[in-house]
Design a protein around this motif. Structure first.
Motif, PDB file in Angstrom:
ATOM      1  N   GLY A 102       0.791  -1.224   0.000  1.00  0.00           N
ATOM      2  CA  GLY A 102       0.000   0.000   0.000  1.00  0.00           C
ATOM      3  C   GLY A 102       0.825   1.276   0.000  1.00  0.00           C
ATOM      4  O   GLY A 102       0.275   2.374  -0.150  1.00  0.00           O
ATOM      5  N   PHE A 103       2.150   1.151   0.149  1.00  0.00           N
ATOM      6  CA  PHE A 103       2.989   2.350   0.138  1.00  0.00           C
ATOM      7  C   PHE A 103       3.135   2.852  -1.296  1.00  0.00           C
ATOM      8  O   PHE A 103       3.340   2.064  -2.225  1.00  0.00           O
ATOM      9  N   ILE A 104       3.030   4.145  -1.488  1.00  0.00           N
ATOM     10  CA  ILE A 104       3.097   4.730  -2.833  1.00  0.00           C
ATOM     11  C   ILE A 104       4.401   5.516  -2.995  1.00  0.00           C
ATOM     12  O   ILE A 104       4.693   6.420  -2.215  1.00  0.00           O
ATOM     13  N   TRP A 105       5.171   5.153  -3.995  1.00  0.00           N
ATOM     14  CA  TRP A 105       6.437   5.818  -4.285  1.00  0.00           C
ATOM     15  C   TRP A 105       6.276   6.854  -5.394  1.00  0.00           C
ATOM     16  O   TRP A 105       5.471   6.670  -6.308  1.00  0.00           O
ATOM     17  N   ASN A 106       7.068   7.899  -5.317  1.00  0.00           N
ATOM     18  CA  ASN A 106       7.256   8.823  -6.434  1.00  0.00           C
ATOM     19  C   ASN A 106       8.674   8.584  -6.937  1.00  0.00           C
ATOM     20  O   ASN A 106       9.639   9.115  -6.397  1.00  0.00           O
ATOM     21  N   VAL A 107       8.791   7.747  -7.959  1.00  0.00           N
ATOM     22  CA  VAL A 107      10.109   7.288  -8.389  1.00  0.00           C
ATOM     23  C   VAL A 107      11.004   8.448  -8.835  1.00  0.00           C
ATOM     24  O   VAL A 107      12.223   8.441  -8.615  1.00  0.00           O
ATOM     25  N   GLU A 108      10.420   9.474  -9.425  1.00  0.00           N
ATOM     26  CA  GLU A 108      11.219  10.602  -9.910  1.00  0.00           C
ATOM     27  C   GLU A 108      11.847  11.397  -8.765  1.00  0.00           C
ATOM     28  O   GLU A 108      12.931  11.956  -8.908  1.00  0.00           O
ATOM     29  N   GLU A 109      11.165  11.469  -7.615  1.00  0.00           N
ATOM     30  CA  GLU A 109      11.631  12.317  -6.519  1.00  0.00           C
ATOM     31  C   GLU A 109      12.175  11.558  -5.309  1.00  0.00           C
ATOM     32  O   GLU A 109      12.956  12.115  -4.531  1.00  0.00           O
ATOM     33  N   ASP A 110      11.767  10.301  -5.134  1.00  0.00           N
ATOM     34  CA  ASP A 110      12.071   9.576  -3.892  1.00  0.00           C
ATOM     35  C   ASP A 110      13.403   8.831  -3.902  1.00  0.00           C
ATOM     36  O   ASP A 110      13.843   8.344  -2.851  1.00  0.00           O
TER      37      ASP A 110
END
Length: 323
Positions: A102-110
C-alpha cells in the motif's frame, strides 16, 4: 541438464518469513531481522523444490555480464535506493501497517541518483516509463565496470577487456571435488550472473589473499553444487548447517526446473556466519591461467595467476603469489 536461473532479483527464502524486532545478525545497525518460519514457501512447493538442484550460496557481491560499448562487459550490482526523506516515510508505513503493502512511491523524486549508464535488472516492473521498487523499496540494477574505476577496483581486477577475459573460479570439468581458476572469455559468460569473492569483499570469509596481495575471482551462480543436501525441512537444515562438515556454507540456493530460484541463509535459521573454516575455502584448487598470458600487464592479477599456471594447492586459501 537442469536449467539454472540468473540472479537478477533478490531471491526469496525457501520458507515463509517474518520480521522480528531484534538486532540483525547479518547487518550492523539494523534493529530488526528477517527469520524463517517452519512453513515452506508456496512458491517453492509449486516449483517442485524437492527435486531442485541445490547449490552453495557464496558470500560476495553479485555481478552480471552483458554488452557495453559493443563488447561483453562486467557489470556491478547497484540498486537504486530511497533518499533519506522517502526512507523515513517508507519505514513509518512499515511500522504502522506491519507491511510495505500500500505504500506509494514517487520514483522521480524519492530515489537517489544513479549513473547515466545504470540499467534496471531483468523483470523489474515499469509504470509510466519508470521502474517500480520491490517490496524492500529498492530498484535492482547494474552499472558497467569501467577500466580503472576506483569505486569498483576489485571488480576491475578480475577482468581484462583488451584480452576479453575474466578470472573465474569453479569446479574442475573432470573432478567436481577440485576447484580451478581459469581465464574465461567474457563472450562465454554473456547474460550470466556471477559472484565476486575475495580479499576485500564481505570480510573475506574464504580466506583469499591478503591486504598486501589481494586476490579476487568470479564464481558463476549455480556452479558449486551441494551433494546430498538435506531435505527442505526447518529442523533438518538447522542440524545440517551446525553439525555437518558439508554445512560450513553461507546458505543454499535451489535452482528449480522452471527457472525459479529460492534460498536459505544461515541467518534465516538463527545460525551464525561466517564459520572459522568454510567448505569452499578448504577445497583443493588448480591454477590454469596461461592463454594469452604474454598480453597481461606485469602487475595485474592475471599475470600473477599465469605465473602459477599448473600449480595445485591443497586449499583455496593457500594461494600466494611470489614477490
Amino acid at each position: 541438464m537442469r536449467r539454472l536461473g540468473t540472479v537478477q532479483q533478490k531471491i526469496p527464502c525457501v520458507f515463509l518469513t517474518e520480521v522480528k524486532e531484534e538486532q540483525s545478525r547479518k547487518r550492523d545497525g539494523q534493529k530488526f531481522q528477517v527469520v524463517a518460519t517452519g512453513s515452506v514457501n508456496p512458491a517453492a512447493l509449486e516449483a517442485d523444490v524437492d527435486r531442485a538442484l541445490a547449490t552453495e550460496k557464496l558470500d560476495g557481491t553479485c555481478c552480471y555480464v552483458t554488452v557495453y560499448k559493443g563488447q561483453p562487459y562486467l557489470w556491478a550490482r547497484l540498486d537504486r535506493k530511497p533518499n533519506k526523506q522517502a526512507e523515513k516515510r517508507f519505514k513509518k508505513h512499515q511500522y504502522s501497517h506491519r507491511s510495505c503493502n500500500g505504500f506509494i512511491w514517487n520514483v522521480e523524486e524519492d530515489f537517489k541518483m544513479v549513473p547515466e549508464t545504470w540499467i534496471a535488472a531483468h523483470r523489474v516492473q515499469h509504470h509510466d516509463g519508470h521502474p517500480v521498487p520491490d517490496e524492500h523499496g529498492h530498484i535492482p540494477g547494474w552499472v558497467p565496470v569501467e577500466k580503472d574505476n576506483k569505486q569498483y577496483c576489485w571488480h576491475c581486477s578480475v577482468v581484462d577487456y583488451e584480452v576479453g577475459a575474466a578470472l573465474v573460479l569453479g569446479p574442475d570439468a573432470d573432478d567436481e571435488d577440485l576447484l580451478e581458476i581459469t581465464a574465461v572469455p567474457l563472450a562465454d559468460l554473456m547474460e550470466q550472473t556471477l559472484e565476486l569473492i575475495g580479499t576485500n569483499i564481505n570480510g573475506n570469509p574464504y580466506g583469499l589473499g591478503s591486504k598486501k596481495q589481494p586476490i579476487h575471482c568470479l564464481v558463476s551462480h549455480g556452479s558449486v553444487r551441494i551433494r546430498d543436501p538435506p531435505p527442505v525441512d526447518f529442523q533438518q537444515l538447522c542440524s545440517w548447517f551446525q553439525e555437518s562438515p558439508e554445512g560450513r556454507v553461507e546458505g543454499i540456493v535451489w535452482h528449480c526446473s522452471d527457472g525459479t530460484l529460492v534460498k536459505v541463509h544461515r541467518h534465516h535459521l538463527g545460525v551464525m556466519w561466517p564459520e572459522k573454516e568454510t567448505c569452499f575455502g578448504d577445497r583443493s584448487v588448480v591454477i590454469r591461467v596461461d592463454s594469452a598470458a604474454e598480453f597481461y600487464s606485469s602487475k595485474d592479477l592475471f599475470r600473477s595467476f599465469s605465473r602459477l599456471n599448473g600449480r595445485r594447492l591443497s586449499r583455496l586459501q593457500d594461494i600466494q603469489f611470489d614477490p
